[in-house]
Design a protein around this motif. Structure first.
Motif, mmCIF file in Angstrom:
data_model
loop_
_atom_site.group_PDB
_atom_site.id
_atom_site.type_symbol
_atom_site.label_atom_id
_atom_site.label_comp_id
_atom_site.label_asym_id
_atom_site.label_seq_id
_atom_site.Cartn_x
_atom_site.Cartn_y
_atom_site.Cartn_z
ATOM 1 N N VAL A 167 28.441 35.308 55.317
ATOM 2 C CA VAL A 167 28.650 34.682 54.022
ATOM 3 C C VAL A 167 28.556 35.771 52.960
ATOM 4 O O VAL A 167 27.554 36.494 52.892
ATOM 5 C CB VAL A 167 27.592 33.583 53.740
ATOM 6 C CG1 VAL A 167 27.772 33.000 52.352
ATOM 7 C CG2 VAL A 167 27.650 32.496 54.803
ATOM 8 N N ALA A 168 29.606 35.887 52.138
ATOM 9 C CA ALA A 168 29.599 36.877 51.060
ATOM 10 C C ALA A 168 28.586 36.471 49.997
ATOM 11 O O ALA A 168 28.465 35.290 49.651
ATOM 12 C CB ALA A 168 30.982 36.989 50.440
ATOM 13 N N GLU A 169 27.862 37.472 49.512
ATOM 14 C CA GLU A 169 26.920 37.259 48.420
ATOM 15 C C GLU A 169 27.017 38.466 47.500
ATOM 16 O O GLU A 169 26.324 39.468 47.707
ATOM 17 C CB GLU A 169 25.499 37.098 48.959
ATOM 18 C CG GLU A 169 24.509 36.673 47.889
ATOM 19 C CD GLU A 169 23.163 36.345 48.473
ATOM 20 O OE1 GLU A 169 22.266 37.205 48.407
ATOM 21 O OE2 GLU A 169 23.017 35.213 48.993
ATOM 22 N N GLY A 170 27.940 38.379 46.523
ATOM 23 C CA GLY A 170 28.213 39.520 45.667
ATOM 24 C C GLY A 170 28.809 40.643 46.486
ATOM 25 O O GLY A 170 29.754 40.447 47.240
ATOM 26 N N GLU A 171 28.234 41.847 46.385
ATOM 27 C CA GLU A 171 28.692 43.005 47.148
ATOM 28 C C GLU A 171 28.069 43.053 48.542
ATOM 29 O O GLU A 171 28.375 43.947 49.329
ATOM 30 C CB GLU A 171 28.354 44.292 46.394
ATOM 31 C CG GLU A 171 29.055 44.412 45.053
ATOM 32 C CD GLU A 171 30.566 44.527 45.207
ATOM 33 O OE1 GLU A 171 31.033 45.298 46.065
ATOM 34 O OE2 GLU A 171 31.279 43.820 44.469
ATOM 35 N N SER A 172 27.182 42.127 48.834
ATOM 36 C CA SER A 172 26.472 42.092 50.110
ATOM 37 C C SER A 172 27.017 40.978 51.002
ATOM 38 O O SER A 172 27.816 40.153 50.573
ATOM 39 C CB SER A 172 24.982 41.867 49.877
ATOM 40 O OG SER A 172 24.432 42.925 49.142
ATOM 41 N N THR A 173 26.520 40.969 52.250
ATOM 42 C CA THR A 173 26.890 39.927 53.208
ATOM 43 C C THR A 173 25.616 39.380 53.837
ATOM 44 O O THR A 173 24.765 40.151 54.284
ATOM 45 C CB THR A 173 27.795 40.507 54.316
ATOM 46 O OG1 THR A 173 28.942 41.101 53.713
ATOM 47 C CG2 THR A 173 28.227 39.431 55.293
ATOM 48 N N VAL A 174 25.492 38.060 53.842
ATOM 49 C CA VAL A 174 24.388 37.414 54.537
ATOM 50 C C VAL A 174 24.878 37.136 55.953
ATOM 51 O O VAL A 174 25.858 36.420 56.156
ATOM 52 C CB VAL A 174 23.956 36.110 53.836
ATOM 53 C CG1 VAL A 174 22.847 35.425 54.622
ATOM 54 C CG2 VAL A 174 23.520 36.396 52.401
ATOM 55 N N LEU A 175 24.212 37.739 56.926
ATOM 56 C CA LEU A 175 24.590 37.613 58.327
ATOM 57 C C LEU A 175 23.517 36.840 59.069
ATOM 58 O O LEU A 175 22.345 37.202 59.025
ATOM 59 C CB LEU A 175 24.749 39.005 58.951
ATOM 60 C CG LEU A 175 24.959 39.049 60.461
ATOM 61 C CD1 LEU A 175 26.283 38.396 60.848
ATOM 62 C CD2 LEU A 175 24.892 40.484 60.961
ATOM 63 N N THR A 176 23.933 35.786 59.739
ATOM 64 C CA THR A 176 23.008 34.996 60.548
ATOM 65 C C THR A 176 23.478 35.033 61.991
ATOM 66 O O THR A 176 24.662 34.848 62.278
ATOM 67 C CB THR A 176 22.939 33.535 60.062
ATOM 68 O OG1 THR A 176 22.481 33.524 58.708
ATOM 69 C CG2 THR A 176 22.001 32.698 60.925
ATOM 70 N N VAL A 177 22.537 35.286 62.895
ATOM 71 C CA VAL A 177 22.816 35.213 64.318
ATOM 72 C C VAL A 177 21.950 34.108 64.900
ATOM 73 O O VAL A 177 20.767 33.992 64.569
ATOM 74 C CB VAL A 177 22.562 36.557 65.047
ATOM 75 C CG1 VAL A 177 21.128 36.992 64.948
ATOM 76 C CG2 VAL A 177 22.982 36.466 66.512
ATOM 77 N N VAL A 178 22.559 33.262 65.714
ATOM 78 C CA VAL A 178 21.839 32.214 66.432
ATOM 79 C C VAL A 178 22.258 32.319 67.895
ATOM 80 O O VAL A 178 23.448 32.259 68.214
ATOM 81 C CB VAL A 178 22.163 30.807 65.882
ATOM 82 C CG1 VAL A 178 21.427 29.741 66.688
ATOM 83 C CG2 VAL A 178 21.825 30.700 64.399
ATOM 84 N N GLU A 179 21.263 32.493 68.750
ATOM 85 C CA GLU A 179 21.534 32.545 70.191
ATOM 86 C C GLU A 179 20.954 31.292 70.821
ATOM 87 O O GLU A 179 19.770 31.004 70.664
ATOM 88 C CB GLU A 179 20.934 33.805 70.821
ATOM 89 C CG GLU A 179 21.326 33.968 72.272
ATOM 90 C CD GLU A 179 20.962 35.320 72.866
ATOM 91 O OE1 GLU A 179 21.357 35.565 74.020
ATOM 92 O OE2 GLU A 179 20.289 36.129 72.188
ATOM 93 N N THR A 180 21.792 30.553 71.518
ATOM 94 C CA THR A 180 21.401 29.282 72.126
ATOM 95 C C THR A 180 21.603 29.329 73.635
ATOM 96 O O THR A 180 22.231 30.242 74.157
ATOM 97 C CB THR A 180 22.247 28.125 71.553
ATOM 98 O OG1 THR A 180 23.629 28.388 71.852
ATOM 99 C CG2 THR A 180 22.075 27.979 70.057
ATOM 100 N N GLY A 181 21.076 28.322 74.312
ATOM 101 C CA GLY A 181 21.345 28.167 75.737
ATOM 102 C C GLY A 181 20.322 28.767 76.666
ATOM 103 O O GLY A 181 20.583 28.908 77.860
#
Length: 167
Positions: A115-129
């Protein structure tokens, strides 16, 4: 750095990876001081992946169903299959926690969202299973904890790589 589910990491100014043992998931969100396209390339281009995630990376092509692997010296090659590609926001793959042929029904799924947030990027990782990786609870919980520690280290390396800091 602090290794705790409730403390913040100094390097990324984000929380450490969190385990949800009831849902068999590991998740972590980091803020990367880099634009989305640069983060996307680091997550999907094998030449970039090998700079922060293991020592080798191979993905046949960037589309659902493509196969590949990630490799760590002394640990082997870990197979994967791409399960979702929605550039520039979502990338996911199934992989297993041991070298060998991919057993899709025993693999975990890793899903990255950007997700873009200004000049930065919010990165989310979710590992399932993690409920699929073994027949006993000790194996499942061990996998959760191991990968929690792994995502703490690997995402810190990704942020350092993208922000130009030596990892």
């Amino acid at each position: 750095m602090i290794d705790s589910d409730e403390q913040e990491y100094d390097m990324t100014n984000t929380h450490a990876a969190v385990v949800d043992a009831d849902r068999y998931t590991v998740s972590r969100t980091v803020v990367v001081n880099a634009p989305g396209p640069k983060v996307w390339r680091a997550l999907t281009d094998p030449a970039h992946i090998a700079r922060w995630f293991g020592q080798t990376a191979r993905i046949d092509r960037l589309e659902v169903g493509a196969r590949g692997s990630f490799g760590w010296e002394g640990h082997g090659e870990f197979p994967l299959e791409v399960t979702e590609v929605d550039e520039p926001t979502t990338f996911a793959y199934r992989w297993q926690n041991r070298p060998g042929d991919l057993e899709f029904d025993r693999a975990t799924e890793v899903r990255f969202t950007l997700v873009a947030e200004g000049e930065s990027t919010v990165l989310t990782v979710v590992e399932t299973g993690f409920d699929r990786i073994g027949d006993d609870e000790e194996t499942r919980l061990g996998g959760l904890e191991s990968n929690r520690q792994g995502w703490n280290a690997e995402l810190d390396e990704l942020v350092a790589y993208l922000e130009g800091v030596a990892a």
